[in-house]
Motif scaffolding. Structure first.
Motif, PDB file in Angstrom:
ATOM      1  N   VAL A 188       0.858  -1.192   0.000  1.00  0.00           N
ATOM      2  CA  VAL A 188       0.000   0.000   0.000  1.00  0.00           C
ATOM      3  C   VAL A 188       0.890   1.237   0.000  1.00  0.00           C
ATOM      4  O   VAL A 188       1.890   1.295   0.721  1.00  0.00           O
ATOM      5  N   VAL A 189       0.511   2.208  -0.809  1.00  0.00           N
ATOM      6  CA  VAL A 189       1.218   3.495  -0.877  1.00  0.00           C
ATOM      7  C   VAL A 189       0.306   4.580  -0.315  1.00  0.00           C
ATOM      8  O   VAL A 189      -0.877   4.633  -0.657  1.00  0.00           O
ATOM      9  N   ALA A 190       0.853   5.423   0.554  1.00  0.00           N
ATOM     10  CA  ALA A 190       0.117   6.569   1.102  1.00  0.00           C
ATOM     11  C   ALA A 190       0.910   7.831   0.792  1.00  0.00           C
ATOM     12  O   ALA A 190       2.088   7.927   1.155  1.00  0.00           O
ATOM     13  N   ALA A 247       6.944  12.440  -6.540  1.00  0.00           N
ATOM     14  CA  ALA A 247       6.388  12.920  -5.269  1.00  0.00           C
ATOM     15  C   ALA A 247       6.712  14.395  -5.043  1.00  0.00           C
ATOM     16  O   ALA A 247       7.825  14.845  -5.301  1.00  0.00           O
ATOM     17  N   GLU A 248       5.719  15.138  -4.564  1.00  0.00           N
ATOM     18  CA  GLU A 248       5.911  16.525  -4.166  1.00  0.00           C
ATOM     19  C   GLU A 248       5.883  16.667  -2.652  1.00  0.00           C
ATOM     20  O   GLU A 248       6.377  17.656  -2.115  1.00  0.00           O
ATOM     21  N   HIS A 249       5.283  15.700  -1.987  1.00  0.00           N
ATOM     22  CA  HIS A 249       5.213  15.693  -0.529  1.00  0.00           C
ATOM     23  C   HIS A 249       5.540  14.276  -0.042  1.00  0.00           C
ATOM     24  O   HIS A 249       5.904  13.409  -0.830  1.00  0.00           O
ATOM     25  N   ARG A 250       5.414  14.054   1.255  1.00  0.00           N
ATOM     26  CA  ARG A 250       5.832  12.767   1.829  1.00  0.00           C
ATOM     27  C   ARG A 250       4.999  11.596   1.291  1.00  0.00           C
ATOM     28  O   ARG A 250       3.803  11.727   1.052  1.00  0.00           O
ATOM     29  N   VAL A 251       5.683  10.478   1.102  1.00  0.00           N
ATOM     30  CA  VAL A 251       5.051   9.244   0.633  1.00  0.00           C
ATOM     31  C   VAL A 251       5.548   8.092   1.496  1.00  0.00           C
ATOM     32  O   VAL A 251       6.738   8.020   1.817  1.00  0.00           O
ATOM     33  N   GLY A 252       4.639   7.192   1.866  1.00  0.00           N
ATOM     34  CA  GLY A 252       5.011   6.013   2.632  1.00  0.00           C
ATOM     35  C   GLY A 252       4.610   4.741   1.907  1.00  0.00           C
ATOM     36  O   GLY A 252       3.580   4.701   1.236  1.00  0.00           O
ATOM     37  N   VAL A 253       5.440   3.713   2.039  1.00  0.00           N
ATOM     38  CA  VAL A 253       5.194   2.426   1.397  1.00  0.00           C
ATOM     39  C   VAL A 253       5.171   1.347   2.473  1.00  0.00           C
ATOM     40  O   VAL A 253       6.116   1.222   3.257  1.00  0.00           O
ATOM     41  N   SER A 254       4.087   0.563   2.518  1.00  0.00           N
ATOM     42  CA  SER A 254       3.924  -0.459   3.553  1.00  0.00           C
ATOM     43  C   SER A 254       4.826  -1.658   3.296  1.00  0.00           C
ATOM     44  O   SER A 254       5.355  -1.826   2.190  1.00  0.00           O
ATOM     45  N   VAL A 272       2.214   5.314   8.702  1.00  0.00           N
ATOM     46  CA  VAL A 272       3.321   5.505   9.642  1.00  0.00           C
ATOM     47  C   VAL A 272       4.605   5.799   8.876  1.00  0.00           C
ATOM     48  O   VAL A 272       5.369   6.710   9.223  1.00  0.00           O
ATOM     49  N   ALA A 273       4.844   5.037   7.809  1.00  0.00           N
ATOM     50  CA  ALA A 273       6.040   5.262   6.995  1.00  0.00           C
ATOM     51  C   ALA A 273       6.026   6.666   6.391  1.00  0.00           C
ATOM     52  O   ALA A 273       7.055   7.353   6.351  1.00  0.00           O
ATOM     53  N   MET A 274       4.859   7.104   5.923  1.00  0.00           N
ATOM     54  CA  MET A 274       4.748   8.443   5.344  1.00  0.00           C
ATOM     55  C   MET A 274       5.082   9.507   6.383  1.00  0.00           C
ATOM     56  O   MET A 274       5.851  10.438   6.124  1.00  0.00           O
ATOM     57  N   ARG A 275       4.513   9.376   7.585  1.00  0.00           N
ATOM     58  CA  ARG A 275       4.750  10.378   8.637  1.00  0.00           C
ATOM     59  C   ARG A 275       6.195  10.378   9.116  1.00  0.00           C
ATOM     60  O   ARG A 275       6.652  11.355   9.717  1.00  0.00           O
ATOM     61  N   SER A 276       6.919   9.292   8.859  1.00  0.00           N
ATOM     62  CA  SER A 276       8.300   9.215   9.345  1.00  0.00           C
ATOM     63  C   SER A 276       9.252  10.078   8.521  1.00  0.00           C
ATOM     64  O   SER A 276      10.368  10.357   8.952  1.00  0.00           O
ATOM     65  N   GLY A 277       8.824  10.510   7.332  1.00  0.00           N
ATOM     66  CA  GLY A 277       9.667  11.396   6.533  1.00  0.00           C
ATOM     67  C   GLY A 277       9.637  12.814   7.072  1.00  0.00           C
ATOM     68  O   GLY A 277       8.733  13.204   7.817  1.00  0.00           O
ATOM     69  N   ASP A 278      10.631  13.606   6.702  1.00  0.00           N
ATOM     70  CA  ASP A 278      10.655  14.999   7.136  1.00  0.00           C
ATOM     71  C   ASP A 278       9.405  15.713   6.637  1.00  0.00           C
ATOM     72  O   ASP A 278       9.053  15.617   5.457  1.00  0.00           O
TER      73      ASP A 278
END
Length: 404
Positions: A188-190, A247-254, A272-278
């Motif tokens: 899943v990508v967020a 990507a222009e903003h944070r992206v997380g990959v499960s 969670v992965a997405m929020r972990s980026g700056d």
């Protein structure tokens, strides 16, 4: 202007319209296997409709009925007959129609050649009107079907992401509609959207498809979410490469998972992965590749307190000095604790890096040679970086740098 002889000819052909429709049907069928899906009665009715319409046009008894042509175009779209095949059928039909007119003009209902030429011109104008109406009806139906299909896909993606309970049959149907296999691995990508209603990753499904990667996407007010099928191990690398390019903003990959029924859990990990980026970056974070970052993002309230406790003295500094120290700590950590490598990244002398790190140690009371101190500083730093900064209307204040 309708000529009397042409009108008489058309009237004679109208009396044989059923016979002509059957022959036209046979010619269309012999020229295209795409029409095998069209019932004979349906095709004969369409041929009869077009012949009647065209012949009435020559008699000027009634206006040209383009609505009937549009309806036939819609039927062919619903029957999945390719539009090029429909266009070929129309060319076959109009060719046969003119053969019938010419044959009648040369036998039972004689017509002068100049009048026949005028009738031919009228016939092609009529053919254009009928064909345009058919194509319009065809395109409208295709567009409606695509929209309905996209709505269905979007609803199924939403149900899977919400983790709704589905039995095996429903999950299999969902896989079929989404165009993915019944078992994974999936991921899943967020992705954070730039603003409400705008996609974070426009055309991402098409870009991935060109790389042989199947995916289905859903846009929410704050996130664009995707379910991606990873057919090979290489596809995860290809996916992250595409995400980093767009990507222009944070992206997380499960983490990868095998059953569609686990999509809801995977969404949690992707967030969670997405929020972990700056927070101020376009970082693409793969959950399994960033244990420290995702651990920090997994407990934001707790880590906010840790950040205040550990980095509070640094956060209290003027903005430019604070950012200089935090950037140096971030670079030093990213370079594996090497002051020399961090100096090259920051375009400063290694001693400058060491001076800044020493100031951090002095203000926080954490040693950068003690594993515990390093751990606390890094976790606090990640918590600070992951927190979006509130906009400020105050002008920047220039102060002395952290280098003294």
């Amino acid at each position: 202007m309708v000529d009397k002889d042409i009108s008489t000819l058309a009237t004679a052909l109208l009396e044989r319209v059923d016979e002509l429709a059957k022959e036209m049907t046979a010619r269309i069928r012999s020229g295209s296997r795409d029409y095998d899906v069209v019932p004979t009665e349906d095709l004969e009715e369409a041929c009869r409709t077009h012949l009647t319409n065209a012949l009435h046009g020559l008699t000027a008894q009634v206006p040209v009925d383009t609505a009937a042509a549009a309806d036939i175009g819609r039927r062919r779209a619903l029957q999945n007959v390719p539009l090029p095949a429909v266009m070929r059928a129309y060319r076959v039909g109009v060719r046969y129609y003119w053969e019938a007119v010419a044959l009648e003009a040369g036998s039972t209902t004689p017509v002068a050649s100049d009048k026949l030429v005028a009738a031919a011109s009228a016939m092609w104008g009529l053919h254009d009107s009928i064909t345009e109406a058919m194509v319009s009806g065809y395109h409208d139906t295709v567009a409606q079907r695509l929209l309905a299909s996209e709505h269905e896909r979007s609803a199924l993606v939403e149900a899977l992401l919400d983790g709704r309970s589905m039995d095996a049959d429903v999950l299999w149907s969902a896989a079929e509609v989404l165009g993915v296999p019944r078992t994974g691995p999936f991921t899943v990508v967020a992705a954070e959207v730039p603003q409400i209603g705008r996609q974070a990753l426009p055309e991402v499904a098409a870009v991935l498809s060109r790389r042989g990667i199947l995916s289905a996407w859903r846009l929410r007010p704050d996130l664009q979410l995707g379910i991606v099928y990873l057919r090979t191990s290489r596809h995860l690398d290809d996916l992250t490469e595409v995400l980093r390019q767009h990507a222009e903003h944070r992206v997380g990959v499960s983490p990868p998972y095998d059953q569609l029924s686990h999509t809801g859990d995977a969404l949690h990990f992707a967030k969670v992965a997405m929020r972990s980026g700056d927070a101020e970056s376009n970082a693409v974070t793969v959950f399994d590749d960033s244990p420290v970052e995702v651990a920090t993002a997994g407990a934001p309230d707790v880590m906010a307190r840790v950040a205040t406790k550990v980095l509070g003295p640094v956060e209290a500094l003027p903005a430019d000095e604070r950012e200089l120290l935090l950037d140096t700590l971030d670079a030093w950590y990213g370079c594996g604790g090497s002051a020399d490598k961090a100096a090259k990244l920051l375009y400063v002398h290694p001693n400058t890096v060491r001076t800044r790190l020493r100031r951090i140690s002095e203000r926080t009371g954490r040693s950068l040679t003690d594993p515990r101190g390093i751990t606390e500083l890094v976790l606090a730093l990640r918590a600070v970086r992951q927190t979006p900064k509130a906009p400020s209307s105050k002008p920047a204040v220039t102060t002395k740098t952290a280098d003294g």
